[in-house]
Design a protein around this motif. Structure first.
Motif, mmCIF file in Angstrom:
data_model
loop_
_atom_site.group_PDB
_atom_site.id
_atom_site.type_symbol
_atom_site.label_atom_id
_atom_site.label_comp_id
_atom_site.label_asym_id
_atom_site.label_seq_id
_atom_site.Cartn_x
_atom_site.Cartn_y
_atom_site.Cartn_z
ATOM 1 N N VAL A 40 0.867 -1.176 0.000
ATOM 2 C CA VAL A 40 0.000 0.000 0.000
ATOM 3 C C VAL A 40 0.901 1.222 0.000
ATOM 4 N N ALA A 41 0.724 2.090 -1.004
ATOM 5 C CA ALA A 41 1.505 3.330 -1.101
ATOM 6 C C ALA A 41 0.688 4.480 -0.522
ATOM 7 N N PHE A 42 1.301 5.188 0.417
ATOM 8 C CA PHE A 42 0.681 6.354 1.035
ATOM 9 C C PHE A 42 1.368 7.605 0.478
ATOM 10 N N PRO A 43 0.659 8.397 -0.331
ATOM 11 C CA PRO A 43 1.278 9.579 -0.933
ATOM 12 C C PRO A 43 1.792 10.555 0.120
ATOM 13 N N LYS A 44 2.842 11.262 -0.234
ATOM 14 C CA LYS A 44 3.466 12.205 0.703
ATOM 15 C C LYS A 44 2.518 13.311 1.133
ATOM 16 N N ASP A 45 1.463 13.568 0.344
ATOM 17 C CA ASP A 45 0.515 14.630 0.677
ATOM 18 C C ASP A 45 -0.844 14.092 1.134
ATOM 19 N N ALA A 46 -0.889 12.807 1.527
ATOM 20 C CA ALA A 46 -2.158 12.205 1.962
ATOM 21 C C ALA A 46 -2.715 12.939 3.175
ATOM 22 N N ARG A 47 -4.015 13.198 3.132
ATOM 23 C CA ARG A 47 -4.732 13.862 4.237
ATOM 24 C C ARG A 47 -4.080 15.180 4.655
ATOM 25 N N GLY A 48 -3.584 15.923 3.672
ATOM 26 C CA GLY A 48 -3.027 17.241 3.938
ATOM 27 C C GLY A 48 -1.604 17.245 4.454
ATOM 28 N N ALA A 49 -0.957 16.091 4.487
ATOM 29 C CA ALA A 49 0.432 16.015 4.966
ATOM 30 C C ALA A 49 1.374 16.652 3.954
ATOM 31 N N ASP A 50 2.600 16.856 4.374
ATOM 32 C CA ASP A 50 3.617 17.421 3.490
ATOM 33 C C ASP A 50 4.956 16.736 3.781
ATOM 34 N N TRP A 51 4.993 15.398 3.599
ATOM 35 C CA TRP A 51 6.209 14.644 3.855
ATOM 36 C C TRP A 51 7.152 14.766 2.668
ATOM 37 N N PRO A 52 8.443 14.535 2.850
ATOM 38 C CA PRO A 52 9.394 14.621 1.733
ATOM 39 C C PRO A 52 9.155 13.573 0.647
ATOM 40 N N GLY A 53 8.611 12.419 1.022
ATOM 41 C CA GLY A 53 8.378 11.355 0.040
ATOM 42 C C GLY A 53 7.202 10.489 0.443
ATOM 43 N N ASP A 54 6.818 9.588 -0.459
ATOM 44 C CA ASP A 54 5.712 8.677 -0.187
ATOM 45 C C ASP A 54 6.121 7.626 0.844
ATOM 46 N N GLY A 55 5.140 7.034 1.491
ATOM 47 C CA GLY A 55 5.360 5.919 2.401
ATOM 48 C C GLY A 55 4.864 4.641 1.752
ATOM 49 N N LEU A 56 5.472 3.521 2.105
ATOM 50 C CA LEU A 56 5.066 2.229 1.557
ATOM 51 C C LEU A 56 4.937 1.233 2.700
ATOM 52 N N VAL A 57 3.783 0.568 2.753
ATOM 53 C CA VAL A 57 3.558 -0.486 3.732
ATOM 54 C C VAL A 57 3.471 -1.804 2.980
#
Length: 106
Positions: A40-57
């Motif tokens: 499951v890929a969680f985009p870096k901007d999911a739910r208004g976030a501003d992470w440097p990169g995507d997350g992967l579970v």
């Protein structure tokens, strides 16, 4: 930079929970899964976030455990994904919840 964590979650229903989680998240996220493996890929901007990169579970189902790996761009994102995975898994595993997560740095 990537930060990662692994957990082995004891359960006799690993494949069932893997599939339920992936089906749940495939409505808004990029998901691929079989009965024994899922990502499951969680985009870096999911739910208004501003992470440097995507997350992967990544999930891998075994006969008596669900292996979970999280790869994130920073510590805060990693901690947030740990919480999201645990909350959702406990929701689907309500008969067994709360499940045990032995998070280890990867």
């Amino acid at each position: 930079m990537t930060v990662s964590a692994n957990a082995h979650v004891p359960t006799q229903h690993a494949s069932k929970y893997l599939q339920q989680l992936c089906k749940h998240w495939q409505h808004n996220l990029a998901v691929e899964f079989t009965a024994d493996h899922g990502t499951v890929a969680f985009p870096k901007d999911a739910r208004g976030a501003d992470w440097p990169g995507d997350g992967l579970v990544t999930f891998d189902a075994g006969p008596d455990l669900l292996a979970v790996r999280i790869d994130a761009s920073v510590d805060g994102q990693l901690e947030g994904l740990k919480g999201a995975v645990a909350r959702h898994l406990d929701r689907f595993a309500f008969r067994e919840a709360p499940l045990t997560f032995d998070w280890q740095a990867a």
